[in-house]
Design an enzyme around this catalytic site. Structure first.
Site: not given
Ligand code: NOJ
Length: 732
Positions: A291
């Protein structure tokens, strides 16, 4: 003779030219070879630096999420594994891809990913709402629309579906998943993956899926985002892993490692979950992406002392691609040279990333055709899917004296902060959606009902300005029925959007109390990204319709239900607590040592306001007796349970039969009941349908232990359908 000689010469020359040409095309560029052969060939040509570049993801385009904020970005190297692409069309993406294809030594295409969570431009209901439709095929149709629009904008990979089990509605990200139940979420997980990916990733409009957030993110303590989670191995296996396993079995190309610390080992450095379970036990051959900044966060989480150590922990645990923080780019080469990261691990990660690029056909078709908007977004067929998804996900929670559907000729007062609102019906994570695309409740209702709707806002979403109350009461007094639109702003749920209470701000509750004084029937519409505390709302209203955050066709769908063109068929996929203080409250809890009247709250009821699976309809369904083909059986047998449901009302409707099982005594104690199967069917008024559930004992009656092994114990089980409980016995 001469002529024959001449012709043979030409043929020989042509063959040599062809052979030469073939020789000059390296095997990895030859689509007739297998993906495996092409990957091996390509990797044999790559330097360590080129390999590491494949394990990094940067961003391209303007991004507005406060946690993801970044502008584009001239410093993006052309040799890079992936980009998160914030673009409305394919132009910027193609320009970047050209650099990768033409200006790098090996011409490896970039993989473009984006958060297409509930639609790209045609925004459909939030996943929590889709789960409440209990219609995975419909969710799949919505994912297909998302895939098509995303694909046409140059996206090959969506960071969806989010299959975290969430049982604490204070956590804003409950909006992004399919609810509290492992089985329901597993079914939607598999359906979404299959819909995004299709049968063959190299075909147009198929995009790679990403199961997230692996794993246990939904267990965030006290509903706060990013905080540690305390999850025993038993709970990991029986609650949090099943929806991921289902998605992996459905072929999910990738997973995203989670932000949360899982009982001491962060999700993004967790060898057990990413390597031992996912890759070794389940045999997943895709890759795991971090993430956003999850690798550098290992420092904040108290595991790694610096970025270099964080990169080492992450890759060694099985995290293949680093999202955005560039730590793999900065440190992996040194870590390999120092012997701290085995070269085989790097090779394994690179092989996984390249395999997906070949499977997607990116080497053959690196570019996206640049089409005009009217050929690719908000197409009539897509809007129709978005409308059906909104219709099927709305849940009728209360309907005293059949206030709904509205009767023709009734004068309607439409009141509340959401009545003319477009933006907040989009929900969180709305891709490239725009508020102006949304049909508001006011517009939907005035168009559909064909009668004048009088309107007053009454108040804002929060704050203490009551200056609009009087006008709202006046409008209510002149109507036959009031439709009061309450709820949450879209930013109140989603990432980094926790709330300490899941009640609506008191200004909205007070508005309701004032409106009730006008003495007219009040229908409350609720638009929100979580379950709500309705202690002061539900008793005061005559009818309550949960519309969630329904997306672009929201207002039209609301009108369809209020006017009775559509019979509500959504059922809750999350428990609505009596008050916030009951959290966590979910249907499949284990039994207490003291049942009955002990261990209850002294100040509030201990049962929820609305339970999992609940939802009303405009018709009535009569359930016949549940029968089983045999009540004693062995593990190898299959038995069939049946129930006939009759639509005894006057309106056609879709009913979902929910099949639960209960194993009252087990060496590892089990939840009071567990959903094992469900089916939704249209039953015309006056008709009956016989629903069947074929029980495979190992699949449907077994349980899992803390090592992930399934076991099946002989003894009595119960099949539960509504209020019926039928005993069946698995013989020794
Ligand atoms: C953070 C989020 O937790 C996740 O769900 C998302 O896919 C990513 N950022 C990318 O934007």
């Amino acid at each position: 003779m001469k002529r024959i000689f001449f012709l043979s010469l030409i043929l020989a020359l042509a063959l040599t030219a062809d052979a030469k040409k073939k020789q000059s095309v390296p095997p990895y560029k030859d689509p007739s070879l297998s993906v495996e052969t092409r990957v091996v060939d390509l990797m044999s040509r790559m330097t360590l630096h080129e390999k590491i570049a494949q394990l990094n993801q940067y961003t391209l385009g303007r991004n507005d999420n406060v946690n993801n904020i970044d502008e584009v970005v001239s410093k993006i190297p052309s040799e890079v594994g992936s980009l998160i692409y914030f673009g409305d069309g394919a132009d910027l993406r193609n320009a970047m891809q050209k650099k990768a294809m033409e200006e790098t030594r090996l011409g490896i295409p970039i993989l473009f990913g984006f958060d297409v969570i509930h639609g790209f431009r045609t925004v459909y209901p939030i996943p929590l709402a889709l789960g409440a439709s209990w219609n995975p095929e419909l969710a799949g149709e919505a994912c297909r629309v998302a895939a098509q629009e995303a694909y046409d904008a140059g996206i090959n990979w969506t960071f969806s579906p989010m299959v975290d089990i969430a049982r604490d509605a204070r956590w804003g990200r409950i909006a992004e998943g399919y609810g509290e139940d492992p089985y329901l979420t597993s079914v939607f997980s598999a359906a979404s993956v299959k819909a995004y990916q299709g049968d063959d990733l190299s075909q147009p409009y198929n995009i790679a899926a990403c199961l997230k957030h692996y794993v246990g993110y939904g267990a965030s303590e006290a509903g706060r985002d990013y905080v540690p989670t305390e999850i025993s191995r038993q709970t990991l296996w029986d609650t949090y892993l099943p929806s991921f396993e289902a998605g992996v079995r459905a072929g999910a190309a990738t997973l995203m490692s989670s932000f949360n610390n899982i009982s001491g080992i962060p999700g993004s450095a967790n060898h057990y979950t990413m390597t031992e379970v996912l890759k070794e036990k389940w045999g997943h051959d895709g890759f795991v992406v971090a993430d956003w900044n999850a690798v550098v966060q290992l420092v904040n989480q108290g595991m790694a002392k610096d970025g270099k150590e964080a990169a080492m922990y992450a890759i060694n645990a099985g995290l293949d691609m680093d999202m955005v923080d560039n730590l793999y780019m900065e440190h992996l080469e040194a870590l390999v040279n120092e012997g701290k990261v085995p070269m085989e691990r790097v090779n394994d990660a690179v092989r996984r990333v390249l395999t997906l690029k070949f499977r997607l056909g990116l080497f053959e078709n690196p570019y996206t055709e640049e089409k005009p908007e009217n050929e690719r977004i908000l197409l009539p067929a897509s809007l129709e899917v978005a409308e059906r998804a909104a219709l099927e996900s709305m849940v009728l929670l209360k309907n005293e004296n059949n206030v709904l559907p509205l009767k023709s000729g009734q004068k309607i007062a439409l009141i509340g902060p959401l009545a003319r609102n477009q933006e907040d019906l989009l929900g969180s994570w709305f891709g490239r959606g725009r508020a102006e695309d949304v049909i508001s409740i006011f517009d939907g209702l005035s168009e559909e009902s064909g009668i004048a709707v009088s309107y007053a806002a009454g108040c804002d979403f929060d704050g203490d300005d009551k200056s609009g109350f009087q006008e709202a009461v006046n409008v209510a007094s002149q109507a036959d029925v009031v439709v009061l639109c309450l709820g949450e702003k879209r930013k109140w749920s989603g990432e980094n959007a926790s709330r300490s209470t899941i009640a609506l701000p008191s200004i909205q509750e007070e508005l309701l109390a004032e409106i009730v004084k006008a003495g007219k029937p009040v229908v409350v519409l609720l638009s929100n990204g979580r379950s709500l505390d309705l202690t002061r709302i539900s008793p005061a209203a005559d009818a309550v319709l949960e519309i969630w955050q329904p997306g672009v066709m929201g207002g039209k769908a609301v009108a369809g239900i209020l006017t009775g063109k559509y019979n509500p068929s959504g059922r809750l996929n999350v428990t609505f607590p009596y008050t916030t203080g009951q959290i966590p409250v979910y249907y499949n809890h284990r039994e207490s040592g003291r049942r009955g009247s002990q261990g209850l709250y002294q100040d509030i009821p201990s049962t929820p306001m609305y339970e999992f699976g609940y939802g009303l309809s405009y018709t009535t369904y009569d359930y016949g007796e549940v029968t089983v083909s045999a009540d004693r059986f062995t593990a190898e047998d299959r038995i069939t349970a049946k129930v006939t449901v009759t639509n005894s009302g006057e309106m056609d409707g879709k009913e979902t039969v929910q099949w639960y099982i209960c194993d009252p005594y087990s060496t590892i104690t089990r939840p009071v009941k567990e959903l094992k199967f469900f089916e939704k069917k249209l039953i015309p008024a006056g008709d009956s349908h016989t629903f069947e559930f074929e029980i495979d004992p190992m699949r449907d009656l077994s349980f899992v232990n803390g090592e992930g092994e399934r076991f099946l114990e002989p003894g009595d089980y119960y099949i539960i359908v509504k209020d019926q409980k039928v005993k069946i016995t698995l013989a020794d």
